[in-house]
Design an enzyme around this catalytic site. Structure first.
Site, PDB file in Angstrom:
ATOM      1  N   ASP A   1     -15.163 -17.949   5.360  1.00 49.82           N
ATOM      2  CA  ASP A   1     -16.415 -17.202   5.201  1.00 49.82           C
ATOM      3  C   ASP A   1     -17.330 -17.510   6.379  1.00 49.82           C
ATOM      4  O   ASP A   1     -17.390 -18.641   6.845  1.00 49.82           O
ATOM      5  CB  ASP A   1     -17.100 -17.584   3.880  1.00 49.82           C
TER       6      ASP A   1
ATOM      7  N   ARG B   1     -25.465 -14.282  -8.844  1.00 53.04           N
ATOM      8  CA  ARG B   1     -24.080 -13.933  -9.212  1.00 53.04           C
ATOM      9  C   ARG B   1     -23.011 -14.778  -8.534  1.00 53.04           C
ATOM     10  O   ARG B   1     -21.853 -14.726  -8.924  1.00 53.04           O
ATOM     11  CB  ARG B   1     -23.821 -12.455  -8.900  1.00 53.04           C
TER      12      ARG B   1
ATOM     13  N   ASN C   1     -16.307  -5.664   3.017  1.00 51.76           N
ATOM     14  CA  ASN C   1     -16.172  -4.466   3.861  1.00 51.76           C
ATOM     15  C   ASN C   1     -14.711  -4.095   4.077  1.00 51.76           C
ATOM     16  O   ASN C   1     -13.809  -4.913   3.925  1.00 51.76           O
ATOM     17  CB  ASN C   1     -16.887  -4.692   5.194  1.00 51.76           C
ATOM     18  N   PHE C   2     -14.508  -2.818   4.455  1.00 47.76           N
ATOM     19  CA  PHE C   2     -13.146  -2.301   4.596  1.00 47.76           C
ATOM     20  C   PHE C   2     -12.511  -2.628   5.937  1.00 47.76           C
ATOM     21  O   PHE C   2     -11.291  -2.557   6.061  1.00 47.76           O
ATOM     22  CB  PHE C   2     -13.125  -0.793   4.339  1.00 47.76           C
TER      23      PHE C   2
ATOM     24  N   CYS D   1       0.618   0.501   0.038  1.00 51.91           N
ATOM     25  CA  CYS D   1      -0.393  -0.427   0.555  1.00 51.91           C
ATOM     26  C   CYS D   1      -1.765   0.252   0.490  1.00 51.91           C
ATOM     27  O   CYS D   1      -1.873   1.421   0.107  1.00 51.91           O
ATOM     28  CB  CYS D   1      -0.045  -0.868   1.976  1.00 51.91           C
TER      29      CYS D   1
ATOM     30  N   CYS E   1     -23.641  -3.617  -2.194  1.00 51.65           N
ATOM     31  CA  CYS E   1     -24.445  -4.442  -3.099  1.00 51.65           C
ATOM     32  C   CYS E   1     -25.902  -4.491  -2.646  1.00 51.65           C
ATOM     33  O   CYS E   1     -26.803  -4.731  -3.434  1.00 51.65           O
ATOM     34  CB  CYS E   1     -23.876  -5.849  -3.186  1.00 51.65           C
TER      35      CYS E   1
ATOM     36  N   CYS F   1       3.381   5.862   6.708  1.00 52.14           N
ATOM     37  CA  CYS F   1       2.202   4.980   6.763  1.00 52.14           C
ATOM     38  C   CYS F   1       2.298   4.037   7.969  1.00 52.14           C
ATOM     39  O   CYS F   1       3.305   3.351   8.132  1.00 52.14           O
ATOM     40  CB  CYS F   1       2.087   4.172   5.465  1.00 52.14           C
TER      41      CYS F   1
ATOM     42  N   CYS G   1       2.707   0.289   6.461  1.00 50.76           N
ATOM     43  CA  CYS G   1       3.859  -0.183   5.684  1.00 50.76           C
ATOM     44  C   CYS G   1       5.099   0.682   5.815  1.00 50.76           C
ATOM     45  O   CYS G   1       6.125   0.396   5.216  1.00 50.76           O
ATOM     46  CB  CYS G   1       3.473  -0.354   4.208  1.00 50.76           C
TER      47      CYS G   1
END
Lengths: 67, 338
Positions: free
Chosen positions: B54, B65, B127-128, B167, B182, B239, B242
């Site tokens: 992190d 939370r 995040n993506f 995937c 959030c 893909c 994968c």
């Protein structure tokens, strides 16, 4: 038209006839949603041509990134 | 071994399963709400080793939370990976806890997975961009990973098993961007725990070599909705992550979201990996609801949060004024733009 969307009976405006229009109505970006109509998963390229009918059970899953 | 007696009494785990859990290594990416709860559950369950990556530190707004952290951690602004490891060791000294205070980029994740071959990777990021990196590394090194995410009272989870399930890239044709986060739509703790309950149950199944749930699970804890979808039909032969002709696009430098300090301007420029027109309606309505004033013209929109001014161009490029710090800009970017 009335459909069950994510478990809730929802009245839809008359102009909504396809999965693509439904996603647009809820402002959900097509590419990041997975849609099931009456327990059948709909491929993204078929959203525009997949008609929805009165009483359909529709599940819309959209991806989020938070955590 | 009284400590794990109740878990061993559960027939699908048993004594052998418990021994197997003790030998497993989990890589946890992100130590926010999902990360803290995942870590605590797995450490209490007696996992062998947990590595926690992190880049952030504990803030007051996390305490509602992010269950491992205390007021003292927030007052000291301790890095989350460090604060988490202190609490986790106090909870279960049998477990090897390895904190890594760093940005989880492609190089770091690939290094950890390539060298240490964890048994499972748990996604607790926000995040993506990072999720797509985890997705590619998982395929490249044949390590399963468990997606989890939540916003508001809505959450979802899905297990990716290389060579078996579709995937994440098979399921997503585009990276969600400018959708609810959030920090724009809020988040309540119950949905965090529901996502984590699914992630940790699947992680334990992987640890004891049981069959995982192959369905995409989604739920809304406030509105009482729960649904599972069988997604096996979405596996794509072509893909790039994968498929047989895979290129692992998220591991290539040109596909990374790039952050650059603009010298002398107190500004960081962000060029997202995924170019093209974006849908900003959702973001704009969240900002307006929060009372944040948005200025807009045909080419860009801008808004100010605290002392930082965000300028978002229609091609997705973003400037964040008021900082020279790439890590801070990264945090702000993913907080507000997803």
């Amino acid at each position: 038209m009335r459909c069950i969307i994510n478990g809730e009976m929802i009245d839809l405006p008359a102009h909504i006839r396809t999965v693509a229009q439904l996603l647009q109505h809820f402002r959900i970006h097509e590419k990041i949603a997975i849609v099931e109509v009456n327990a059948n998963i709909i491929m993204k390229e078929k959203y525009e041509h997949t008609a929805i009918a009165d009483g359909d059970r529709i599940e819309i899953v959209h991806f989020v990134g938070g955590g | 071994m009284d400590r794990y007696s109740r878990q061993q009494l559960f027939a699908p785990i048993g004594e052998r399963g418990q021994q197997s859990i003790r030998e497993k290594h989990v890589l946890l990416i992100g130590a926010g709400a999902l990360g803290a709860a995942n870590a605590e559950t797995l450490v209490r369950a007696g996992i062998g080793k947990i590595t926690i990556v992190d880049r952030d530190y504990v803030e007051w707004s996390n305490l509602q939370r992010q269950q491992l952290y205390t007021e003292e951690d927030a007052a000291k602004r301790l890095p989350k990976a460090i604060a988490a490891s202190v609490h986790l060791r106090a909870i279960n000294s049998d477990v090897v806890v390895e904190p890594i205070v760093a940005d989880a980029d492609a190089r770091l994740i690939e290094h950890i997975v390539g060298r240490h071959r964890p048994d499972v990777i748990i996604d607790s990021t926000d995040n993506f961009d990072v999720r797509m990196i985890i997705n590619d590394v998982s395929q490249k090194y044949d390590v399963p990973w468990i997606y989890g995410a939540c916003v508001g009272s809505y959450g979802l989870s899905y297990v990716v098993i290389p060579n078996e399930t579709p995937c994440l890239r098979c399921l997503l044709e585009d990276v969600p961007f400018g959708v609810a986060t959030c920090d724009t739509a809020g988040i309540i703790s119950p949905v965090v725990h529901m996502v984590v309950a699914h992630q940790t149950a699947e992680a334990l199944k992987i640890c004891v070599h049981a069959q995982v749930n192959r369905k995409l699970v989604s739920f809304d804890t406030w509105h009482g909705q729960y649904h599972m979808i069988d997604v096996h039909k979405l596996k794509k032969d072509d893909c790039p992550s994968c498929g047989p002709k895979r290129t692992y696009p998220a591991l290539q430098y040109e596909n990374e979201t790039k952050f650059a300090v603009l010298c002398g301007r107190e500004t960081v420029q962000i060029r997202p990996a995924h170019r093209g027109e974006r849908e900003w309606t959702t973001l704009l309505s969240f900002l307006t609801k929060r009372g944040i004033q948005v200025e807009q013209n045909d080419y860009l929109f801008s808004f100010t949060v605290n002392s930082h001014r965000f300028v978002v161009f229609s091609d997705g490029r973003v400037l964040i004024h008021g900082t020279n710090d790439v890590q801070e800009a990264k945090r702000l970017y993913y907080q507000y733009l997803g």
